[in-house]
Structure formats: structure tokens, C-alpha cells
Design a protein around this motif. Structure first.
Motif, PDB file in Angstrom:
ATOM      1  N   VAL A  72      20.373 -83.340 -51.827  1.00  0.00           N
ATOM      2  CA  VAL A  72      19.101 -82.617 -51.768  1.00  0.00           C
ATOM      3  C   VAL A  72      18.646 -82.315 -53.190  1.00  0.00           C
ATOM      4  O   VAL A  72      19.429 -81.835 -54.014  1.00  0.00           O
ATOM      5  CB  VAL A  72      19.228 -81.304 -50.973  1.00  0.00           C
ATOM      6  CG1 VAL A  72      17.902 -80.530 -50.993  1.00  0.00           C
ATOM      7  CG2 VAL A  72      19.654 -81.579 -49.538  1.00  0.00           C
ATOM      8  N   ASN A  73      17.386 -82.597 -53.466  1.00  0.00           N
ATOM      9  CA  ASN A  73      16.759 -82.209 -54.725  1.00  0.00           C
ATOM     10  C   ASN A  73      16.080 -80.851 -54.567  1.00  0.00           C
ATOM     11  O   ASN A  73      15.498 -80.558 -53.520  1.00  0.00           O
ATOM     12  CB  ASN A  73      15.710 -83.238 -55.149  1.00  0.00           C
ATOM     13  CG  ASN A  73      16.307 -84.370 -55.968  1.00  0.00           C
ATOM     14  OD1 ASN A  73      17.169 -84.143 -56.808  1.00  0.00           O
ATOM     15  ND2 ASN A  73      15.847 -85.591 -55.732  1.00  0.00           N
TER      16      ASN A  73
ATOM     17  N   ALA B 269      16.960 -85.645 -49.869  1.00  0.00           N
ATOM     18  CA  ALA B 269      15.922 -84.808 -49.273  1.00  0.00           C
ATOM     19  C   ALA B 269      15.377 -83.878 -50.355  1.00  0.00           C
ATOM     20  O   ALA B 269      15.943 -83.778 -51.453  1.00  0.00           O
ATOM     21  CB  ALA B 269      16.491 -84.010 -48.104  1.00  0.00           C
ATOM     22  N   VAL B 270      14.295 -83.174 -50.042  1.00  0.00           N
ATOM     23  CA  VAL B 270      13.652 -82.312 -51.027  1.00  0.00           C
ATOM     24  C   VAL B 270      13.419 -80.924 -50.439  1.00  0.00           C
ATOM     25  O   VAL B 270      12.874 -80.799 -49.339  1.00  0.00           O
ATOM     26  CB  VAL B 270      12.301 -82.897 -51.499  1.00  0.00           C
ATOM     27  CG1 VAL B 270      11.594 -81.933 -52.448  1.00  0.00           C
ATOM     28  CG2 VAL B 270      12.523 -84.245 -52.183  1.00  0.00           C
ATOM     29  N   MET B 271      13.832 -79.898 -51.165  1.00  0.00           N
ATOM     30  CA  MET B 271      13.467 -78.520 -50.856  1.00  0.00           C
ATOM     31  C   MET B 271      12.857 -77.926 -52.118  1.00  0.00           C
ATOM     32  O   MET B 271      13.544 -77.677 -53.101  1.00  0.00           O
ATOM     33  CB  MET B 271      14.654 -77.697 -50.385  1.00  0.00           C
ATOM     34  CG  MET B 271      14.312 -76.232 -50.126  1.00  0.00           C
ATOM     35  SD  MET B 271      15.642 -75.303 -49.357  1.00  0.00           S
ATOM     36  CE  MET B 271      15.267 -75.574 -47.629  1.00  0.00           C
ATOM     37  N   ASP B 272      11.553 -77.730 -52.101  1.00  0.00           N
ATOM     38  CA  ASP B 272      10.825 -77.260 -53.270  1.00  0.00           C
ATOM     39  C   ASP B 272      10.877 -75.730 -53.351  1.00  0.00           C
ATOM     40  O   ASP B 272      11.381 -75.052 -52.444  1.00  0.00           O
ATOM     41  CB  ASP B 272       9.369 -77.730 -53.181  1.00  0.00           C
ATOM     42  CG  ASP B 272       8.708 -77.881 -54.543  1.00  0.00           C
ATOM     43  OD1 ASP B 272       9.181 -77.252 -55.515  1.00  0.00           O
ATOM     44  OD2 ASP B 272       7.717 -78.630 -54.627  1.00  0.00           O
TER      45      ASP B 272
ATOM     46  N   ILE C  20       8.032 -72.835 -54.167  1.00  0.00           N
ATOM     47  CA  ILE C  20       6.602 -72.608 -54.378  1.00  0.00           C
ATOM     48  C   ILE C  20       6.287 -71.151 -54.086  1.00  0.00           C
ATOM     49  O   ILE C  20       6.656 -70.636 -53.028  1.00  0.00           O
ATOM     50  CB  ILE C  20       5.758 -73.523 -53.462  1.00  0.00           C
ATOM     51  CG1 ILE C  20       6.095 -74.996 -53.712  1.00  0.00           C
ATOM     52  CG2 ILE C  20       4.276 -73.282 -53.670  1.00  0.00           C
ATOM     53  CD1 ILE C  20       5.446 -75.961 -52.733  1.00  0.00           C
ATOM     54  N   ASN C  21       5.614 -70.492 -55.027  1.00  0.00           N
ATOM     55  CA  ASN C  21       5.269 -69.071 -54.867  1.00  0.00           C
ATOM     56  C   ASN C  21       6.489 -68.219 -54.550  1.00  0.00           C
ATOM     57  O   ASN C  21       6.473 -67.348 -53.676  1.00  0.00           O
ATOM     58  CB  ASN C  21       4.203 -68.900 -53.777  1.00  0.00           C
ATOM     59  CG  ASN C  21       2.890 -69.567 -54.138  1.00  0.00           C
ATOM     60  OD1 ASN C  21       2.515 -69.624 -55.306  1.00  0.00           O
ATOM     61  ND2 ASN C  21       2.200 -70.092 -53.139  1.00  0.00           N
ATOM     62  N   MET C  22       7.566 -68.524 -55.239  1.00  0.00           N
ATOM     63  CA  MET C  22       8.834 -67.801 -55.102  1.00  0.00           C
ATOM     64  C   MET C  22       9.345 -67.816 -53.658  1.00  0.00           C
ATOM     65  O   MET C  22       9.886 -66.837 -53.158  1.00  0.00           O
ATOM     66  CB  MET C  22       8.709 -66.367 -55.633  1.00  0.00           C
ATOM     67  CG  MET C  22       8.542 -66.317 -57.146  1.00  0.00           C
ATOM     68  SD  MET C  22       8.678 -64.659 -57.847  1.00  0.00           S
ATOM     69  CE  MET C  22       7.203 -63.900 -57.164  1.00  0.00           C
ATOM     70  N   GLN C  23       9.174 -68.978 -53.004  1.00  0.00           N
ATOM     71  CA  GLN C  23       9.723 -69.211 -51.681  1.00  0.00           C
ATOM     72  C   GLN C  23      10.246 -70.645 -51.619  1.00  0.00           C
ATOM     73  O   GLN C  23       9.704 -71.540 -52.273  1.00  0.00           O
ATOM     74  CB  GLN C  23       8.655 -69.022 -50.594  1.00  0.00           C
ATOM     75  CG  GLN C  23       8.082 -67.629 -50.502  1.00  0.00           C
ATOM     76  CD  GLN C  23       9.089 -66.598 -50.028  1.00  0.00           C
ATOM     77  OE1 GLN C  23      10.025 -66.920 -49.286  1.00  0.00           O
ATOM     78  NE2 GLN C  23       8.911 -65.359 -50.451  1.00  0.00           N
ATOM     79  N   PHE C  24      11.320 -70.842 -50.835  1.00  0.00           N
ATOM     80  CA  PHE C  24      11.768 -72.210 -50.597  1.00  0.00           C
ATOM     81  C   PHE C  24      10.780 -72.891 -49.657  1.00  0.00           C
ATOM     82  O   PHE C  24      10.333 -72.306 -48.674  1.00  0.00           O
ATOM     83  CB  PHE C  24      13.172 -72.218 -49.996  1.00  0.00           C
ATOM     84  CG  PHE C  24      14.236 -71.796 -50.958  1.00  0.00           C
ATOM     85  CD1 PHE C  24      14.663 -72.641 -51.967  1.00  0.00           C
ATOM     86  CD2 PHE C  24      14.817 -70.542 -50.866  1.00  0.00           C
ATOM     87  CE1 PHE C  24      15.650 -72.254 -52.862  1.00  0.00           C
ATOM     88  CE2 PHE C  24      15.793 -70.138 -51.752  1.00  0.00           C
ATOM     89  CZ  PHE C  24      16.218 -70.992 -52.762  1.00  0.00           C
ATOM     90  N   SER C  25      10.443 -74.146 -49.971  1.00  0.00           N
ATOM     91  CA  SER C  25       9.422 -74.853 -49.204  1.00  0.00           C
ATOM     92  C   SER C  25       9.859 -76.300 -48.952  1.00  0.00           C
ATOM     93  O   SER C  25      10.005 -77.074 -49.906  1.00  0.00           O
ATOM     94  CB  SER C  25       8.090 -74.824 -49.951  1.00  0.00           C
ATOM     95  OG  SER C  25       7.094 -75.481 -49.217  1.00  0.00           O
ATOM     96  N   PRO C  26      10.091 -76.660 -47.661  1.00  0.00           N
ATOM     97  CA  PRO C  26      10.010 -75.788 -46.493  1.00  0.00           C
ATOM     98  C   PRO C  26      11.196 -74.827 -46.429  1.00  0.00           C
ATOM     99  O   PRO C  26      12.193 -75.021 -47.126  1.00  0.00           O
ATOM    100  CB  PRO C  26      10.022 -76.766 -45.321  1.00  0.00           C
ATOM    101  CG  PRO C  26      10.762 -77.952 -45.846  1.00  0.00           C
ATOM    102  CD  PRO C  26      10.413 -78.061 -47.299  1.00  0.00           C
ATOM    103  N   MET C  27      11.076 -73.810 -45.588  1.00  0.00           N
ATOM    104  CA  MET C  27      12.147 -72.821 -45.477  1.00  0.00           C
ATOM    105  C   MET C  27      13.422 -73.426 -44.897  1.00  0.00           C
ATOM    106  O   MET C  27      14.537 -73.019 -45.239  1.00  0.00           O
ATOM    107  CB  MET C  27      11.694 -71.653 -44.594  1.00  0.00           C
ATOM    108  CG  MET C  27      12.712 -70.530 -44.473  1.00  0.00           C
ATOM    109  SD  MET C  27      12.177 -69.195 -43.367  1.00  0.00           S
ATOM    110  CE  MET C  27      12.317 -69.986 -41.757  1.00  0.00           C
ATOM    111  N   VAL C  28      13.274 -74.418 -44.015  1.00  0.00           N
ATOM    112  CA  VAL C  28      14.405 -75.066 -43.351  1.00  0.00           C
ATOM    113  C   VAL C  28      14.272 -76.578 -43.477  1.00  0.00           C
ATOM    114  O   VAL C  28      13.197 -77.130 -43.222  1.00  0.00           O
ATOM    115  CB  VAL C  28      14.477 -74.690 -41.851  1.00  0.00           C
ATOM    116  CG1 VAL C  28      15.605 -75.456 -41.157  1.00  0.00           C
ATOM    117  CG2 VAL C  28      14.666 -73.193 -41.676  1.00  0.00           C
ATOM    118  N   ILE C  29      15.347 -77.237 -43.880  1.00  0.00           N
ATOM    119  CA  ILE C  29      15.415 -78.695 -43.779  1.00  0.00           C
ATOM    120  C   ILE C  29      16.739 -79.060 -43.115  1.00  0.00           C
ATOM    121  O   ILE C  29      17.677 -78.257 -43.069  1.00  0.00           O
ATOM    122  CB  ILE C  29      15.305 -79.402 -45.155  1.00  0.00           C
ATOM    123  CG1 ILE C  29      16.502 -79.046 -46.053  1.00  0.00           C
ATOM    124  CG2 ILE C  29      13.993 -79.073 -45.835  1.00  0.00           C
ATOM    125  CD1 ILE C  29      16.551 -79.875 -47.332  1.00  0.00           C
TER     126      ILE C  29
END
Length: 221
Positions: free
Chosen positions: A83-84, A61-64, A66-75
Motif C-alpha cells: 500500500v502506498n 493499493a493507495v490510501m491518501d 487529504i484534509n488531515m483524514q485518510f482517504s478513503p477511510m477503508v481499503i
């Protein structure tokens, strides 16, 4: 005559084998708050479908970031899935978690870490960044094979062969954020989704502090 007799014997067996009763269908759920506004990032599971080794998903799965926030916030991922954590910002991050069953940390990095992180034990993983304390994310590691996360419209769908009599759900902004809640389904609607109302407390913009370190452990049922 023999062929006709054989066909008459096989027909009931074929009907059972190809019966629609063995085909999973999607059951729609709609999460709303006390004002009937849609609730994103609610995790819902079918507790009648325990996951086993054959249900491990090989694709990470992927949790990026972006703009100093985890994106998405929940997976949500199934236990045994990796998870990457790519970093799409132009600054470096240091992702880590103090969660009881799935502690880890990545070294300060840009672009992406050397390898995905494997989550073998079910539970709630609360993420932070050692450089940017306002960054908080959540990974729900599911012990069940059928689960979903609600989208921006509050919608989620659960697969099941028969209508689930019970669901379980979780949201990071609920009044009990370290617990998973049981929901008895008295009757599925003939049309439209099953409505589940949540009491949530949307947090104020985070102050630069490590408040997530001690607030969460493994989720409880």
C-alpha cells in the motif's frame, strides 16, 4: 467418416471446457443500516475463495491523506499486497499502526514515503498519524481472493463461479469492530442485490487522543 467420428468425440469435451459453469459472474450486495440507509466502507468477502501466492497483486493499493483524514477511510487488499500512503496535504504526516500482525510506521514526511508498505499477513490494520490523533483509517488485509468494499450507495459486488452460500463481512463502526461476521445466504434474489442490514455506531468527531492504539488487534472469525 473418420473426421466426423473425431468431431463427435471432441464436441462433448469442448462443451465442458467452454462451459459457462466455469466463468465467474458478479453477485451484487447492498449494505444498509437499521434505517435502510446505505452503508459505505463495509468489506465483504467470499470465504470459499482462499487466496494463494498466485493471487498476490503486484500493483500497490493507495490510501491518501487529504484534509488531515485518510482517504478513503477503508481499503481492502489481498495478503501480500503493498500500500502506498501519499500525502496530499500541505503539512507532514507520520503514519503508523499498532495492529498485532501488521505493525509499521513511516517517518514524518511530505508528498510520499520512500517506499510502499507490504502487508503479508491477513488481518485488520488500524492506522493513525503520530502528529494528528484524530486521523484514523483501516486496511482489511484479506485471506480470500474475492472481496469488495461497499461504495457510497452501499453497493458491493463479489465474483464467484457459483452463487456463494455464505459471505463474511466487516465494518469499522459495527458493534464488534474487531471481528468479521458470517452471513448465511439462504437464497440470492432473482432480481436486484442481496440486502444485508448492519447495526453500526457512527462515531462522534474524534478528540485528539490515541484511542486506536489498544482497541484493535487481528480480526477474529
Amino acid at each position: 467418416m473418420l473426421h466426423r467420428s473425431l468431431f463427435s468425440l471432441l464436441c462433448p469435451l469442448l462443451a465442458i471446457f467452454y462451459s459457462p459453469m466455469g466463468i465467474a459472474k458478479e453477485y451484487q450486495v447492498q449494505f444498509v443500516d437499521s434505517d435502510d440507509q446505505p452503508v459505505e466502507f463495509a468489506v465483504v468477502v467470499n470465504p470459499e475463495t482462499p487466496a494463494s501466492a498466485q493471487h498476490i497483486v503486484k500493483q500497490p493499493a493507495v490510501m491518501d491523506q487529504i484534509n488531515m483524514q485518510f482517504s478513503p477511510m477503508v481499503i481492502a487488499v489481498v495478503k501480500g499486497q503493498a500500500v502506498n500512503f501519499p500525502n496530499s496535504d500541505n503539512i507532514r504526516h507520520h503514519v503508523y499502526s499498532f495492529s498485532k500482525e501488521n505493525r509499521f510506521e513511516t517517518k514524518l514526511y511530505a508528498n510520499k514515503p520512500d517506499a510502499p508498505v507490504l502487508f503479508e499477513k491477513p488481518g485488520l490494520v488500524v492506522l493513525g498519524c503520530n502528529i494528528h490523533d484524530s486521523m484514523v483509517g483501516y486496511i482489511f488485509v484479506s485471506a480470500w481472493k474475492n472481496f469488495a468494499v461497499s461504495d457510497g450507495s452501499g453497493a458491493a459486488s463479489i465474483e464467484a463461479i457459483k452463487a456463494p452460500r455464505e459471505l463474511e463481512y466487516w465494518h469499522p463502526w459495527s458493534t464488534t469492530p474487531n471481528q468479521i461476521t458470517s452471513y448465511e445466504v439462504k437464497q440470492w434474489p432473482q432480481q436486484g442485490p442481496l440486502i444485508i442490514r448492519l447495526t453500526i455506531n457512527k462515531p462522534q468527531p474524534a478528540e485528539p487522543q490515541n484511542s486506536f492504539k489498544s482497541g484493535f488487534g487481528n480480526y477474529r472469525r
